[in-house]
Write a protein that holds these residues in place. Sequence first.
Motif: not given
Length: 340
Positions: A16-21, A61-64
């Motif tokens: 989750i931290a990686f995706g939001l970063m 925005e895929t990462w969000a």
Amino acid sequence: MAIQGIDLSVIWGVIIAFGLMMYVIMDGFDLGLGILFPLISDSSDRDVMMNTVAPVWDGNETWAVLGAAALYGAFPLAYSVILEALYLPLVLVLVLAGLIFRGVAFEFRFKAHPNKRHLWDKAFIGGSVLATFFQGVAIGTYISGIAVVDRQFAGTGWDWVAPFPLFCGVGLLLTYALLGSTWLLIKTDGMLESRMRHYSRPLTYLLALVIVVICAWTAWLHDDIAQRWFGASHWLRSVLIAVLAVLAVVVIQKTLRMRHSHMPFIAVVGLVFLGYLGLAISIWPNIVPPSITLWQAAAPLTSQLFALIGALFIIPIILGYTFWSYHVFRGKVQAGDAYH
């Protein structure tokens, strides 16, 4: 939640931290273009700015989506509490007024009659500013802490209307503006590139000042966070992060003067990462600060394991098409180039 010595909650926390970063960095610079738009009046330069991100902005925005979906699947308690606390800034303003309105403006601007294009420019500016500001407000509210009683949100829908979250919103506007201006150093040349280099210098100093204020404010508001930073066994780590942050600022300014194209952006990404790392240290091991840990909010072990199997397939695919899209559309963008 562990299986054969592997703590799945920690693994999901890292995912989750990686995706939001990734979202903060990759959507940050294209939101930054909207923030910088008022500084550029020439229509041709604005077209170039838009075209630097036209092939990739929606994919960023895929990462969000990944981060939010992972939070829902791996930590449903945290998802329910955080979303209830932040419905107004996240849903009503950030998503509806910011991201959706901005996305529509992005696409319609290229198709609008020249006499009407200024309306979509204003929509793009407003959507970018709103989306960025309320992301910062959400982060500030999260750092400030979310009231929880009996595993349920115990605050109000207006807890985010406070000085610290609002200041964090301003701070994120500066962050994304600097990401956007240094991104344009990579993707443009001529007068537009020179102007972005000129704007990047004061933006760097302003961002550094905001980081110092937020750190001092956070430590003053929260004794537990101050202990994590300056406790007997932690102060050396905090000093190292601070030294690296100062070094990143120096590198940004030096490479701007030397007219590097890529290094200022890389150094800004490094500075943002250090800020993100400081946030992780501040709240660890909580996922809903100040009271709910990763393990208290975790889904059943079987659910985390099932979702992790899917994530191990989908994350490499996202990384692959992200890398490929940036590879295909690498290089400088010239006036007249278009992807619509």
